[in-house]
Design a protein around this motif. Structure first.
Motif, short mmCIF file in Angstrom:
data_model
loop_
_atom_site.label_atom_id
_atom_site.label_comp_id
_atom_site.label_asym_id
_atom_site.label_seq_id
_atom_site.Cartn_x
_atom_site.Cartn_y
_atom_site.Cartn_z
N GLU A 249 27.01 28.90 86.87
CA GLU A 249 28.34 29.90 87.03
C GLU A 249 29.38 29.24 87.66
N ARG B 171 33.19 28.27 86.59
CA ARG B 171 34.19 29.09 87.06
C ARG B 171 35.41 28.17 87.76
N THR C 22 38.76 39.02 86.57
CA THR C 22 37.92 37.86 87.11
C THR C 22 38.46 36.41 86.90
N PRO C 23 38.83 36.00 85.62
CA PRO C 23 39.67 34.88 85.72
C PRO C 23 40.85 34.63 86.22
N ASP D 74 40.15 34.18 89.93
CA ASP D 74 39.73 32.73 90.08
C ASP D 74 40.97 32.05 90.24
#
Length: 147
Positions: A26, A30, A135-136, A139
């Motif tokens: 994961e 990411r 979430t992305p 990141d």
């Protein structure tokens, strides 16, 4: 990828492993590296051991510093002969105050990740799709701040 960017990705990968308990697969996805690279980093930097060793939070560290400061002040106030700090006590008080100030004002990548993780976890309760969209973006924000 420059050496600096690789080091930043490696640091981010380690933080994600420790604080978000993600798998190496994961993490690789990411941050945009291969699983083999993430695995090499994990082994070289002892990620498993680091995850286990991080048991005290920033808040707990601050509580300990405040407790130490309080104990020194209490000892001074309970003395009969001298109600002011000795040179050694004053030096310790100053060092504790500086450490507290630094911990309360410094914001590092791990703090940003911690807040983001808490926010994403909170958001999942209300809107899973939005959390997955966020979430992305988060990141990308972390990667941008590492530059």
């Amino acid at each position: 990828m420059t050496k600096q960017e690789a080091l930043q990705k490696r640091d981010l990968a380690k933080l994600l492993f420790i604080h978000e308990t993600l798998t190496q697969k994961e993490i690789a996805a990411r941050i945009g590296v291969s699983e083999v690279t993430a695995s090499k980093w994990a082994k070289a930097d002892n990620w498993d051991q680091l995850r286990v060793s991080i048991t005290i939070t920033k808040e707990e560290q601050l509580k300990n510093l405040y407790r130490q400061l309080s104990e020194i002040n209490k000892a001074i106030s309970e003395r009969d002969d001298r109600k002011y700090a000795t040179t050694a006590e004053a030096d310790t008080i100053s060092k504790l105050a500086n450490a507290i100030d630094k911990m309360e004002t410094d914001i590092g990548v791990s703090d940003i990740i911690s807040v983001g993780k808490k926010f994403i976890t909170w958001m999942r309760k209300f809107d899973l799709k939005k959390a997955q969209e966020f979430t992305p973006l988060f990141d990308a924000f972390i990667k941008d701040n590492l530059r």
